[in-house]
Write an enzyme that holds these catalytic residues in place. Structure first.
Site, PDB file in Angstrom:
ATOM      1  N   PHE A  22       1.001  -1.322  -0.079  1.00  0.00           N
ATOM      2  CA  PHE A  22       0.057   0.044   0.003  1.00  0.00           C
ATOM      3  C   PHE A  22       0.729   1.141  -0.120  1.00  0.00           C
ATOM      4  O   PHE A  22       0.379   2.447   0.008  1.00  0.00           O
ATOM      5  CB  PHE A  22      -0.690  -0.005   1.262  1.00  0.00           C
ATOM      6  N   SER A 126       4.629  -7.168  18.047  1.00  0.00           N
ATOM      7  CA  SER A 126       5.822  -6.262  18.427  1.00  0.00           C
ATOM      8  C   SER A 126       5.960  -6.200  19.963  1.00  0.00           C
ATOM      9  O   SER A 126       7.076  -6.189  20.540  1.00  0.00           O
ATOM     10  CB  SER A 126       5.538  -5.084  17.800  1.00  0.00           C
ATOM     11  N   ASP A 143       4.807   0.973  11.176  1.00  0.00           N
ATOM     12  CA  ASP A 143       3.664   0.545   9.890  1.00  0.00           C
ATOM     13  C   ASP A 143       2.753  -0.419  10.388  1.00  0.00           C
ATOM     14  O   ASP A 143       2.312  -1.216   9.520  1.00  0.00           O
ATOM     15  CB  ASP A 143       4.205   0.847   8.548  1.00  0.00           C
ATOM     16  N   HIS A 146      -3.459  -0.098  12.745  1.00  0.00           N
ATOM     17  CA  HIS A 146      -3.617   1.411  12.866  1.00  0.00           C
ATOM     18  C   HIS A 146      -4.881   1.850  14.083  1.00  0.00           C
ATOM     19  O   HIS A 146      -5.430   2.915  13.993  1.00  0.00           O
ATOM     20  CB  HIS A 146      -3.833   2.279  11.488  1.00  0.00           C
ATOM     21  N   ARG A 153       0.634   1.156  21.738  1.00  0.00           N
ATOM     22  CA  ARG A 153       1.315  -0.002  21.853  1.00  0.00           C
ATOM     23  C   ARG A 153       2.754   0.026  21.381  1.00  0.00           C
ATOM     24  O   ARG A 153       3.674  -0.135  22.136  1.00  0.00           O
ATOM     25  CB  ARG A 153       0.588  -1.515  22.076  1.00  0.00           C
ATOM     26  N   ASP A 172       1.345   6.671   7.171  1.00  0.00           N
ATOM     27  CA  ASP A 172      -0.149   6.897   7.236  1.00  0.00           C
ATOM     28  C   ASP A 172      -0.474   7.953   8.442  1.00  0.00           C
ATOM     29  O   ASP A 172      -1.280   7.865   9.276  1.00  0.00           O
ATOM     30  CB  ASP A 172      -0.925   5.602   7.357  1.00  0.00           C
TER      31      ASP A 172
END
Length: 212
Positions: A22, A126, A143, A146, A153, A172
């Site tokens: 994207f 993550s 990234d 979202h 976090r 974004d």
């Protein structure tokens, strides 16, 4: 008659443009240039890999500068990739477990580009990996998912690991809610307000911050 030799891998920036994903090319090039310009030691680490497009932009810089790219993703897709949501792709569902699995596509993207020597994939959430990670990061690219909760976090888990004079890249970031979700913009705003980072020129929805 001699056999033809192996086909050389494509240029990594060319491969990145052609890879599924994207990220617009102008933002990908800006990420590549930012990673290439970092002067402090350390790896380039991205949170959120999808099928490897942004990893290749980072890999192009890593290969030129002698670094490694570490990608962190559970490869089960974000909320918008789940059944019933806007970006759901049924072909990505592993029928054995009934869940999205982008890891095979990611590995193919990296392999086809000939970037397996510089891209290291960590399959994990993550926030699970972060407590185990102690190496200062030359560049952190956020990234991931979202949603507000997951974006906070990732911020809490990883931003402090950016080395002094290292770079934080956030994708974004849309100040206007009409253009996109606000969670990455919230991360960007909070990090900038902390006074620990100064803003550098960005491109499109990509924001770049340097740790002072």
């Amino acid at each position: 008659m001699s056999q033809a030799g192996p086909v050389p891998p494509p240029d990594l920036l060319t491969a990145a443009r052609a890879a599924p994903g994207f990220m617009p090319d102008d933002e990908g090039r800006a990420l590549y240039e930012a990673a290439r310009a970092v002067t402090v030691p350390g790896p380039l680490l991205e949170i959120g890999s999808w099928m490897g497009k942004s990893a290749l932009y980072l890999a192009a810089a890593a290969r030129e500068t002698g670094r490694q790219v570490v990608t962190v993703d559970h490869h089960r897709g974000s909320e918008e990739h789940q059944p019933g949501w806007e970006y759901h792709d049924p072909s990505l569902v592993d029928p054995a477990v009934g869940l999205v699995d982008t890891l095979p596509r990611f590995r193919r993207t990296i392999a086809d580009a000939g970037a397996e020597d510089v891209v290291l994939a960590v399959v994990a959430r993550s926030e699970v990996l972060a407590p185990l990670w102690s190496t200062p990061l030359a560049l952190l690219f956020l990234d991931g998912s979202h949603t507000e909760e997951s974006a906070r976090r990732d911020q809490d888990a990883w931003v402090a690991k950016v080395a002094v004079d290292g770079t934080l890249a956030i994708h974004d970031v849309f100040p206007d809610p009409a253009d996109g979700g606000q969670a990455p913009f919230g991360v960007y705003s909070r990090v900038l307000a902390s006074g620990e980072f100064t803003e550098m020129p960005g491109t499109g929805s990509l924001r770049l911050l340097r740790r002072g």
